[in-house]
Design a protein around this motif. Structure first.
Motif, PDB file in Angstrom:
ATOM      1  N   LEU A 102      77.785  35.240  94.236  1.00  0.00           N
ATOM      2  CA  LEU A 102      76.712  34.522  93.567  1.00  0.00           C
ATOM      3  C   LEU A 102      77.313  33.577  92.535  1.00  0.00           C
ATOM      4  N   SER A 103      76.689  32.410  92.387  1.00  0.00           N
ATOM      5  CA  SER A 103      77.248  31.388  91.510  1.00  0.00           C
ATOM      6  C   SER A 103      76.150  30.522  90.926  1.00  0.00           C
ATOM      7  N   VAL A 104      76.434  29.948  89.775  1.00  0.00           N
ATOM      8  CA  VAL A 104      75.542  28.952  89.203  1.00  0.00           C
ATOM      9  C   VAL A 104      75.588  27.689  90.072  1.00  0.00           C
ATOM     10  N   LEU A 105      74.510  26.931  90.063  1.00  0.00           N
ATOM     11  CA  LEU A 105      74.412  25.713  90.856  1.00  0.00           C
ATOM     12  C   LEU A 105      75.472  24.700  90.419  1.00  0.00           C
ATOM     13  N   ASP A 106      76.083  24.038  91.416  1.00  0.00           N
ATOM     14  CA  ASP A 106      77.056  22.972  91.173  1.00  0.00           C
ATOM     15  C   ASP A 106      78.227  23.414  90.316  1.00  0.00           C
ATOM     16  N   ALA A 107      78.643  24.662  90.490  1.00  0.00           N
ATOM     17  CA  ALA A 107      79.836  25.118  89.786  1.00  0.00           C
ATOM     18  C   ALA A 107      81.050  24.335  90.270  1.00  0.00           C
ATOM     19  N   GLY A 108      81.955  24.055  89.356  1.00  0.00           N
ATOM     20  CA  GLY A 108      83.161  23.330  89.736  1.00  0.00           C
ATOM     21  C   GLY A 108      83.860  22.758  88.521  1.00  0.00           C
ATOM     22  N   ARG A 109      84.988  22.113  88.739  1.00  0.00           N
ATOM     23  CA  ARG A 109      85.766  21.563  87.635  1.00  0.00           C
ATOM     24  C   ARG A 109      85.000  20.503  86.865  1.00  0.00           C
ATOM     25  N   ASP A 110      84.046  19.828  87.529  1.00  0.00           N
ATOM     26  CA  ASP A 110      83.292  18.765  86.874  1.00  0.00           C
ATOM     27  C   ASP A 110      81.991  19.271  86.245  1.00  0.00           C
ATOM     28  N   SER A 111      81.731  20.568  86.306  1.00  0.00           N
ATOM     29  CA  SER A 111      80.496  21.093  85.730  1.00  0.00           C
ATOM     30  C   SER A 111      80.485  20.890  84.216  1.00  0.00           C
ATOM     31  N   PRO A 112      79.360  20.449  83.651  1.00  0.00           N
ATOM     32  CA  PRO A 112      79.270  20.340  82.197  1.00  0.00           C
ATOM     33  C   PRO A 112      79.073  21.689  81.514  1.00  0.00           C
ATOM     34  N   LEU A 113      78.866  22.743  82.301  1.00  0.00           N
ATOM     35  CA  LEU A 113      78.678  24.089  81.769  1.00  0.00           C
ATOM     36  C   LEU A 113      80.014  24.812  81.743  1.00  0.00           C
ATOM     37  N   ARG A 114      80.296  25.447  80.617  1.00  0.00           N
ATOM     38  CA  ARG A 114      81.546  26.201  80.532  1.00  0.00           C
ATOM     39  C   ARG A 114      81.606  27.257  81.636  1.00  0.00           C
ATOM     40  N   HIS A 115      80.531  28.029  81.799  1.00  0.00           N
ATOM     41  CA  HIS A 115      80.581  29.066  82.830  1.00  0.00           C
ATOM     42  C   HIS A 115      80.508  28.463  84.226  1.00  0.00           C
ATOM     43  N   GLY A 116      80.028  27.210  84.348  1.00  0.00           N
ATOM     44  CA  GLY A 116      80.076  26.531  85.639  1.00  0.00           C
ATOM     45  C   GLY A 116      81.498  26.220  86.068  1.00  0.00           C
ATOM     46  N   ILE A 154      56.862  28.243  75.107  1.00  0.00           N
ATOM     47  CA  ILE A 154      58.188  28.102  75.703  1.00  0.00           C
ATOM     48  C   ILE A 154      58.854  26.932  74.986  1.00  0.00           C
ATOM     49  N   ARG A 155      59.941  27.185  74.314  1.00  0.00           N
ATOM     50  CA  ARG A 155      60.641  26.122  73.584  1.00  0.00           C
ATOM     51  C   ARG A 155      61.837  25.635  74.394  1.00  0.00           C
ATOM     52  N   SER A 156      61.897  24.331  74.606  1.00  0.00           N
ATOM     53  CA  SER A 156      63.027  23.777  75.349  1.00  0.00           C
ATOM     54  C   SER A 156      63.233  22.323  74.944  1.00  0.00           C
ATOM     55  N   SER A 157      64.405  21.816  75.315  1.00  0.00           N
ATOM     56  CA  SER A 157      64.672  20.391  75.156  1.00  0.00           C
ATOM     57  C   SER A 157      64.768  19.720  76.518  1.00  0.00           C
ATOM     58  N   ALA A 158      64.084  20.306  77.511  1.00  0.00           N
ATOM     59  CA  ALA A 158      64.163  19.829  78.891  1.00  0.00           C
ATOM     60  C   ALA A 158      63.172  18.716  79.200  1.00  0.00           C
ATOM     61  N   GLY A 159      62.320  18.368  78.245  1.00  0.00           N
ATOM     62  CA  GLY A 159      61.348  17.322  78.484  1.00  0.00           C
ATOM     63  C   GLY A 159      60.442  17.655  79.657  1.00  0.00           C
ATOM     64  N   ASP A 160      60.222  16.660  80.522  1.00  0.00           N
ATOM     65  CA  ASP A 160      59.385  16.894  81.694  1.00  0.00           C
ATOM     66  C   ASP A 160      60.228  17.104  82.948  1.00  0.00           C
ATOM     67  N   GLY A 161      61.513  17.415  82.742  1.00  0.00           N
ATOM     68  CA  GLY A 161      62.379  17.709  83.881  1.00  0.00           C
ATOM     69  C   GLY A 161      61.942  18.975  84.604  1.00  0.00           C
ATOM     70  N   ARG A 162      62.324  19.076  85.851  1.00  0.00           N
ATOM     71  CA  ARG A 162      61.911  20.208  86.689  1.00  0.00           C
ATOM     72  C   ARG A 162      63.110  21.055  87.084  1.00  0.00           C
ATOM     73  N   ASP A 248      69.686  19.870  79.139  1.00  0.00           N
ATOM     74  CA  ASP A 248      69.982  18.471  79.454  1.00  0.00           C
ATOM     75  C   ASP A 248      69.956  18.240  80.963  1.00  0.00           C
ATOM     76  N   LEU A 249      70.505  19.178  81.715  1.00  0.00           N
ATOM     77  CA  LEU A 249      70.539  19.045  83.175  1.00  0.00           C
ATOM     78  C   LEU A 249      69.135  19.059  83.760  1.00  0.00           C
ATOM     79  N   ILE A 250      68.278  19.925  83.217  1.00  0.00           N
ATOM     80  CA  ILE A 250      66.889  19.936  83.670  1.00  0.00           C
ATOM     81  C   ILE A 250      66.241  18.583  83.394  1.00  0.00           C
ATOM     82  N   ALA A 251      66.418  18.092  82.168  1.00  0.00           N
ATOM     83  CA  ALA A 251      65.811  16.819  81.785  1.00  0.00           C
ATOM     84  C   ALA A 251      66.286  15.680  82.682  1.00  0.00           C
ATOM     85  N   ALA A 252      67.533  15.768  83.128  1.00  0.00           N
ATOM     86  CA  ALA A 252      68.108  14.713  83.966  1.00  0.00           C
ATOM     87  C   ALA A 252      67.780  14.878  85.440  1.00  0.00           C
TER      88      ALA A 252
END
Length: 298
Positions: A102-116, A154-162, A248-252
């Motif tokens: 099991l893995s987070v979505l788009d895991a890889g060297r270019d992931s902006p997430l540390r655990h990604g 629900i508090r987030s900075s995701a804006g209207d991202g899905r 940020d990823l959700i918002a984008a």
């Protein structure tokens, strides 16, 4: 009699359901756990419990004796890459024929997430190993909402991202299907799991309000506040920042991919958020209840 499947992460939200589904399919897996007695309270007799630690390669070698399939899931943290590397290396030594990870979505060297990045490095080790593999990636568990809803908001900075939320039980069902009777098309593939739709947190709040009968709203906050809220609850700095980045990823629009992978693997459609919310309405209602007067709330 050999035990054909080893499950790691067996006492977590996915692992517990996976063990139940394997048992229902007539397969009694082996589970590598740190605390056997504690694990037994969650898993009962549905798994052969073996004490061990993913940080100790010798423990994995012992647990993999007689095993030909393995599920790899580790807790998100600084030691994650080491643990997953140990598991993959042990699977190679033991001659395991199929590893499901099991893995987070788009895991890889270019992931902006540390655990990604950590998970991406482990995924690459598995993909480049001689062991047949299936990497199952996902963006967001519906169960995460239990900890996100508070004081009617629900508090987030995701804006209207899905985000394409998925129920952890559907993830477990996909893992079980891949372990027990993997279709040819799922071998040596990286597949994305999702629920049936991608929803904004505005949409999510409306669904939860309908299910609970309580007012629930999405309260936009600055990304810095997202990280600060987590730090106040004791989260490490890297994790707090990862959650803010995920917003940020959700918002984008980068985690909104909806797939039919769950249905293709299991034969059943994944649960919708509305179904999930109705089933868990009492728990969500307690989380969504407005804060008492005089206390901070939404």
């Amino acid at each position: 009699m050999t035990t054909p499947i080893l499950v790691t992460g067996a006492t977590g939200r996915v692992g517990t359901e996976l063990v139940r589904l394997l048992d229902r399919a007539g397969v009694r897996p082996r589970a590598l756990v740190r605390d056997v007695e504690r694990a037994r309270t969650r898993l009962g007799d549905r798994a052969e419990l073996v004490a061990g630690d993913l940080g100790r390669p010798a423990d994995l070698d012992a647990a993999l004796a007689g095993v030909d399939r393995m599920f790899v899931l580790t807790a998100t943290g600084r030691g994650q890459l080491t643990q997953e590397r140990n598991a993959i290396d042990a699977a190679v030594r033991a001659g395991v024929r199929h590893v499901v990870k099991l893995s987070v979505l788009d895991a890889g060297r270019d992931s902006p997430l540390r655990h990604g990045v950590w998970q991406g490095d482990a995924n690459a080790l598995l993909v480049n190993s001689p062991v047949r593999h299936t990497v199952l990636q996902l963006a967001f568990f519906m169960q995460n909402l239990f900890g996100m809803v508070g004081g009617g908001a629900i508090r987030s900075s995701a804006g209207d991202g899905r985000v394409a939320m998925v129920d952890a039980r559907d993830v477990a069902a996909a893992v079980a299907a891949t372990l027990v009777d993997c279709p040819d098309w799922a071998y040596d593939r990286t597949l994305v799991l999702s629920g049936p739709e991608a929803l904004s947190f505005d949409d999510t709040a409306k669904v939860l309000a309908e299910a609970t009968g309580l007012p629930v709203r999405h309260l936009p906050v600055p990304r810095e506040q997202v990280a600060a809220m987590l730090r106040r609850f004791g989260a490490e700095e890297w994790y707090a920042e990862d959650v803010a980045v995920f917003n940020d990823l959700i918002a984008a629009g980068r985690v909104a991919t909806v797939t039919d992978t769950v249905r293709r693997l299991t034969g059943s459609a994944p649960r919708s958020l509305a179904d999930f919310a109705r089933e868990h309405a009492p728990v969500l209602a307690r989380a969504a209840a407005p804060a008492p007067a005089g206390r901070p709330g939404g």
